[in-house]
Each structure stands twice: as C-alpha cells, then as structure tokens.
Scaffold this motif. Structure first.
Motif, PDB file in Angstrom:
ATOM      1  N   ALA A 151      -6.057   8.479   0.972  1.00  0.00           N
ATOM      2  CA  ALA A 151      -4.708   8.985   1.217  1.00  0.00           C
ATOM      3  C   ALA A 151      -4.161   9.499  -0.110  1.00  0.00           C
ATOM      4  O   ALA A 151      -4.572   9.051  -1.172  1.00  0.00           O
ATOM      5  CB  ALA A 151      -3.818   7.875   1.759  1.00  0.00           C
ATOM      6  N   TYR A 153      -0.509  10.331  -0.371  1.00  0.00           N
ATOM      7  CA  TYR A 153       0.951  10.211  -0.471  1.00  0.00           C
ATOM      8  C   TYR A 153       1.369   9.231  -1.555  1.00  0.00           C
ATOM      9  O   TYR A 153       2.485   9.302  -2.045  1.00  0.00           O
ATOM     10  CB  TYR A 153       1.589   9.843   0.879  1.00  0.00           C
ATOM     11  N   HIS A 165      -6.236   1.519  -2.495  1.00  0.00           N
ATOM     12  CA  HIS A 165      -5.395   1.824  -1.343  1.00  0.00           C
ATOM     13  C   HIS A 165      -6.159   1.565  -0.044  1.00  0.00           C
ATOM     14  O   HIS A 165      -5.634   0.917   0.877  1.00  0.00           O
ATOM     15  CB  HIS A 165      -4.907   3.275  -1.392  1.00  0.00           C
ATOM     16  N   THR A 166      -7.389   2.025   0.016  1.00  0.00           N
ATOM     17  CA  THR A 166      -8.189   1.845   1.226  1.00  0.00           C
ATOM     18  C   THR A 166      -8.507   0.371   1.459  1.00  0.00           C
ATOM     19  O   THR A 166      -8.399  -0.128   2.583  1.00  0.00           O
ATOM     20  CB  THR A 166      -9.484   2.680   1.133  1.00  0.00           C
TER      21      THR A 166
END
Length: 192
Positions: A151, A153, A165-166
């Motif tokens: 991602a 954002y 993040h993942t």
C-alpha cells in the motif's frame, strides 16, 4: 499463552515471514511456532543476509517440516491460527487438495478443520486461471488470501516500511495488536 503458527514456504518474499517472527518476539503473550519448508531455506539464502539458523532463532518453537506428528498436526493443540508468509503455489495447492504430506500443509489443514484463522500470503505473479482457481477454492474452504501487495497511502520510504505495513495488516487478521501499520484517519478533502 496464545500461539500463532508461522509458515515460511519457498516462494519469493521470505522477508514477510521473517518480519512476522521479529514482530512476535516483541509480544510476550504470543508464542510463535515456525514451520520452514526446505525451499524456504534456499530462498532465505538468496533473498537475505541471514542464515537459516538466525531465522529459526526468532521463533519460540521450531517444528520440522517433515514431522507430521508434531503438536501442530492436532486440532487439540490450540492456536490463534496460521500465517503462511510467503505462500507458494505448491503449498496453496497442497492446502486446497488436503494433500497433507508435510507439516506446513497439515497444520494449515488443521486450522481449516478447526475453523481457525488461516492467512495465506500467496506470492506469485502473473497469475493464470489455475492459480486463481486454487485461491478461490482456498477461500471457499475458509482461508483468507492476502497477497503481499504494498500500500502507498502511508507513504513508505523503505522496503521495510512496505513489509511492516503488510505484516501489520496480517497480524490484525488474528486480532494481534501491533504498531507496524499506520492506521487510517479521516482527513479533510481538498475543495474543488
């Protein structure tokens, strides 16, 4: 003590599994159980500067890929579920067809039969119809397909930001609180 099984298969993207183990080390109430495929050992050598022994040292408990009599092979061994990160198409195929010839597939099968969370970070591209069919069938059996798609954002600056993040989102699926993921907040829209 809560337990989470982490499987690392031979697909590209072993950093996801490694980072998961690192994150779980910081959570004293979660015991990590690692199953590492033989192909994953090769991928670790190719994709990281770590040795296999350094990766296995991150887990609380390490199970042999060949030991289908391990605790993880029984539904009576309670866990939060299993994350396979990355999940190769071979492993996905074994899970979908219940071909429990190794502990990684057997542990995943146990999670499905016990209605525990099974998250598969399927790592393959491009995908053909057979891959898509396997993912659809795994979902029908109760698995969650979570390809490690980055991602943007949260404006990652490094590869580690994208991996974190993942991994954070995957841990969220097990209800494991973590600070790896930047949480979405309402922001005012720009005026037209």
């Amino acid at each position: 003590m809560k337990r989470l099984i982490v499987g690392i298969s031979g697909a590209s993207g072993v950093l996801y599994g490694i980072r998961t183990l690192e994150a779980l080390r910081r959570l004293p109430d979660i015991e990590s159980h690692l199953v590492l495929s033989p192909a994953a050992g090769r991928t670790i050598v190719e994709e990281t500067d770590l040795g296999i022994d350094q990766v296995t040292a991150l887990a609380d408990v390490v199970h042999s890929h060949r030991d289908i009599g391990a605790s993880l092979a029984s539904g009576s061994f309670r866990t939060l579920g299993m994350l396979i990160a990355p999940c190769s198409i071979k492993t996905l195929s074994g899970i979908v067809t219940c071909y429990d010839d190794n502990l990684m597939v057997r542990a995943a099968d146990v999670c499905l039969k016990e209605r525990r969370r099974l998250v598969l970070m399927v790592r393959e591209t491009p995908l053909h119809a057979g891959h898509l069919d396997l993912m659809a069938r795994a979902t029908t059996h109760g698995a969650i397909i979570m390809p490690p798609v980055p991602a943007f954002y949260h404006r990652p600056k490094t590869l580690e930001d994208m991996v974190d993040h993942t991994v954070g989102r995957a841990l969220d699926l097990f209800g494991i609180d973590n600070t790896l993921t930047k949480r979405w907040k309402d922001t005012p829209l720009a005026e037209d």
